[in-house]
Design a protein around this motif. Structure first.
Motif, mmCIF file in Angstrom:
data_model
loop_
_atom_site.group_PDB
_atom_site.id
_atom_site.type_symbol
_atom_site.label_atom_id
_atom_site.label_comp_id
_atom_site.label_asym_id
_atom_site.label_seq_id
_atom_site.Cartn_x
_atom_site.Cartn_y
_atom_site.Cartn_z
ATOM 1 N N ILE A 24 -16.533 -59.566 -41.941
ATOM 2 C CA ILE A 24 -16.616 -60.822 -42.701
ATOM 3 C C ILE A 24 -17.987 -61.459 -42.529
ATOM 4 C CG2 ILE A 24 -15.748 -63.198 -42.802
ATOM 5 C CD1 ILE A 24 -12.962 -62.051 -42.107
ATOM 6 N N VAL A 25 -18.443 -61.544 -41.280
ATOM 7 C CA VAL A 25 -19.762 -62.131 -41.010
ATOM 8 C C VAL A 25 -20.865 -61.289 -41.646
ATOM 9 C CG1 VAL A 25 -21.380 -62.767 -39.193
ATOM 10 C CG2 VAL A 25 -18.950 -63.184 -38.879
ATOM 11 N N SER A 26 -20.719 -59.969 -41.547
ATOM 12 C CA SER A 26 -21.717 -59.070 -42.140
ATOM 13 C C SER A 26 -21.778 -59.241 -43.656
ATOM 14 C CB SER A 26 -21.376 -57.621 -41.785
ATOM 15 O OG SER A 26 -22.269 -56.721 -42.403
ATOM 16 N N ALA A 27 -20.610 -59.360 -44.291
ATOM 17 C CA ALA A 27 -20.571 -59.537 -45.743
ATOM 18 C C ALA A 27 -21.239 -60.847 -46.153
ATOM 19 C CB ALA A 27 -19.116 -59.505 -46.226
ATOM 20 N N ILE A 28 -20.954 -61.916 -45.408
ATOM 21 C CA ILE A 28 -21.589 -63.201 -45.714
ATOM 22 C C ILE A 28 -23.097 -63.095 -45.553
ATOM 23 C CG2 ILE A 28 -21.791 -65.625 -45.013
ATOM 24 C CD1 ILE A 28 -18.854 -65.464 -44.087
ATOM 25 N N SER A 151 -14.120 -60.924 -52.765
ATOM 26 C CA SER A 151 -14.428 -62.181 -53.475
ATOM 27 C C SER A 151 -15.931 -62.451 -53.482
ATOM 28 C CB SER A 151 -13.700 -63.347 -52.807
ATOM 29 O OG SER A 151 -12.302 -63.147 -52.823
ATOM 30 N N LEU A 152 -16.590 -62.226 -52.354
ATOM 31 C CA LEU A 152 -18.041 -62.416 -52.285
ATOM 32 C C LEU A 152 -18.768 -61.422 -53.178
ATOM 33 C CD1 LEU A 152 -18.443 -63.008 -48.441
ATOM 34 C CD2 LEU A 152 -18.882 -64.695 -50.228
ATOM 35 N N LEU A 153 -18.316 -60.166 -53.156
ATOM 36 C CA LEU A 153 -18.935 -59.137 -54.001
ATOM 37 C C LEU A 153 -18.743 -59.431 -55.484
ATOM 38 C CD1 LEU A 153 -17.969 -55.897 -52.026
ATOM 39 C CD2 LEU A 153 -20.279 -56.769 -52.396
ATOM 40 N N ALA A 154 -17.642 -60.112 -55.800
ATOM 41 C CA ALA A 154 -17.368 -60.459 -57.201
ATOM 42 C C ALA A 154 -18.208 -61.632 -57.681
ATOM 43 C CB ALA A 154 -15.884 -60.777 -57.371
ATOM 44 N N GLY A 155 -18.997 -62.218 -56.769
ATOM 45 C CA GLY A 155 -19.893 -63.300 -57.153
ATOM 46 C C GLY A 155 -19.350 -64.693 -56.912
ATOM 47 N N VAL A 162 -13.263 -68.154 -49.266
ATOM 48 C CA VAL A 162 -12.397 -68.592 -48.172
ATOM 49 C C VAL A 162 -11.035 -69.030 -48.719
ATOM 50 C CG1 VAL A 162 -12.106 -70.323 -46.352
ATOM 51 C CG2 VAL A 162 -14.313 -69.200 -46.655
ATOM 52 N N GLN A 163 -11.017 -69.631 -49.906
ATOM 53 C CA GLN A 163 -9.748 -70.025 -50.525
ATOM 54 C C GLN A 163 -8.893 -68.797 -50.859
ATOM 55 O OE1 GLN A 163 -11.390 -72.299 -53.753
ATOM 56 N NE2 GLN A 163 -11.289 -74.251 -52.640
ATOM 57 N N ILE A 164 -9.534 -67.730 -51.310
ATOM 58 C CA ILE A 164 -8.813 -66.477 -51.555
ATOM 59 C C ILE A 164 -8.251 -65.936 -50.246
ATOM 60 C CG2 ILE A 164 -9.037 -64.088 -52.355
ATOM 61 C CD1 ILE A 164 -9.177 -66.102 -54.612
ATOM 62 N N GLN A 165 -9.019 -66.098 -49.162
ATOM 63 C CA GLN A 165 -8.556 -65.639 -47.853
ATOM 64 C C GLN A 165 -7.300 -66.397 -47.407
ATOM 65 O OE1 GLN A 165 -10.912 -66.513 -44.308
ATOM 66 N NE2 GLN A 165 -10.795 -64.341 -43.717
#
Length: 396
Positions: A24-28, A151-155, A162-165
């Protein structure tokens, strides 16, 4: 052999949980930038101490119960306490950190789901059902990691992700754990749970404050980028600490239920194990740390040699002191723990303001974490000796 089997389940699930938290941290960091890691980490810093308090050490209490466990009452008690915790967290964030309010609300709901899971895990741990614990933890970890990363990759923005999480966390707790525990209407709250768990709640909160308040210093005195670097490095400590947690949680019921002579052997063996794990991870980071940081967090992530050395000391001292904390709780030496953590936090505050007069703020923060860990180690070692002495007195 039985201990090794149980540890294998908890070890594997802890490794996967750690990797997904890291992911998660890496993706952010890769998608949004290191400064957004700082935003995410600081919001967690606001959530965790309050969440830890209203958890009342539920898993430790359940796993060390002498008699059969009424899991329905424990689940209801945790729901009530964590609902109050959410209100406290909202009020605190609204008053002092309004820019983080929506992140805080979302992350706290995720933590409520984790608290319910920990309650069920304590019940399963009491019954030595470590396989079910591992299966649940692995599935939940992967689902939460996938939800925010995709979600992050989707833009989507970090807040939207975080809401999706949150949605993923609610779904996972019902599918994996809560649906298997029926909380019947009319079930009473476990008032004894709140009373017995209060020292653990205070100690866990103070320990969380001890862990998190360096982030408050970093957020106040430095930049979001420096905070992001610090939080990203501390995830190495958190990831390794989850292994220590898994390791300790296998030993806790054994220490709580066996004779004094066996307790000493188990405690000593566990201490050597935690020391070896800390030393091994430190050696790995010393040899490959800079390369690993680049791979996980991207080319924009820069760590100097002194920060790397600080990290090695933080890892080793955190591992051994965390292990002793679990052992002290297993020996039911609870009332002294809040005072110990208050003392440690005061020492860290004083050390920070003294150090920053001579060295940089960033270096001071890293050194303060090391000082706190060393003080914690010696004080918890003293508590373990008290617990063993009381054990000897009760049987003489």
């Amino acid at each position: 052999m039985r201990i090794l089997k149980f540890f294998s389940y908890t070890f594997i699930s802890a490794i996967i949980y750690a990797l997904t938290q890291w992911g998660i941290v890496s993706a952010i960091s890769h998608i949004k930038g290191v400064e957004w890691v700082g935003v995410y980490a600081f919001a967690l810093s606001l959530v965790l101490p309050i969440n830890m308090f209203f958890n009342f050490g539920v898993r430790q209490l359940i796993s060390t119960e002498k008699n059969d466990v009424d899991i329905n009452s424990y689940c209801l008690s945790i729901l009530v306490s964590q609902a109050l915790g959410l209100l406290v967290c909202i009020a605190f964030s609204y008053l002092f950190y309004q820019e983080y309010l929506y992140y805080v609300v979302c992350l706290y709901v995720v933590k409520i789901c984790e608290s319910l899971a920990e309650t069920v895990y304590g019940y399963r741990q009491w019954h030595d059902n470590y396989r079910a614990i591992a299966t649940s933890k692995i599935c939940r970890s992967i689902l939460l990691f996938a939800s925010i990363s995709v979600s992050l990759l989707a833009g989507l923005s970090l807040l939207q992700s975080v809401q999706i999480q949150v949605i993923a966390a609610v779904i996972s707790i019902f599918l994996l754990d809560v649906r298997k525990v029926s909380v019947k209407s009319g079930q009473i709250l476990k008032q004894q749970f709140y009373l017995l768990g209060l020292p653990l709640a205070v100690a866990a909160t103070l320990l969380s404050v001890k862990t998190m308040f360096p982030r408050f210093f970093m957020e106040y005195y430095a930049s979001n980028f420096e905070l992001g670097v610090f939080a990203s490095m501390m995830y190495f400590v958190s990831a390794g600490g989850l292994v220590i947690t898994a390791f300790s949680q296998v030993l806790v019921p054994i220490v709580a239920r066996t004779s004094r002579e066996k307790k000493i052997k188990v405690i000593y063996g566990g201490f050597l194990g935690s020391l070896l794990l800390g030393s091994g991870l430190s050696l790995f980071i010393y040899l490959f740390g800079e390369w690993v940081f680049k791979v996980i967090y991207g080319d924009g992530f820069v760590v100097n040699h002194s920060q790397l050395l600080y990290l090695l000391l933080i890892i080793t001292t955190t591992f051994v002191s965390s292990y002793l904390g679990y052992i002290a709780s297993a020996l039911r030496v609870l009332k002294q723990q809040p005072l110990i953590y208050i003392f440690i936090i005061l020492v860290m505050f004083i050390a920070f303001y003294l150090l920053k007069s001579f060295i940089s703020v960033v270096d001071s923060i890293y050194l303060v974490v090391i000082v706190g860990n060393i003080v914690q180690f010696f004080l918890l070692l003293y508590l373990v000796k008290i617990g063993l002495t009381d054990e000897s007195s009760s049987h003489s």
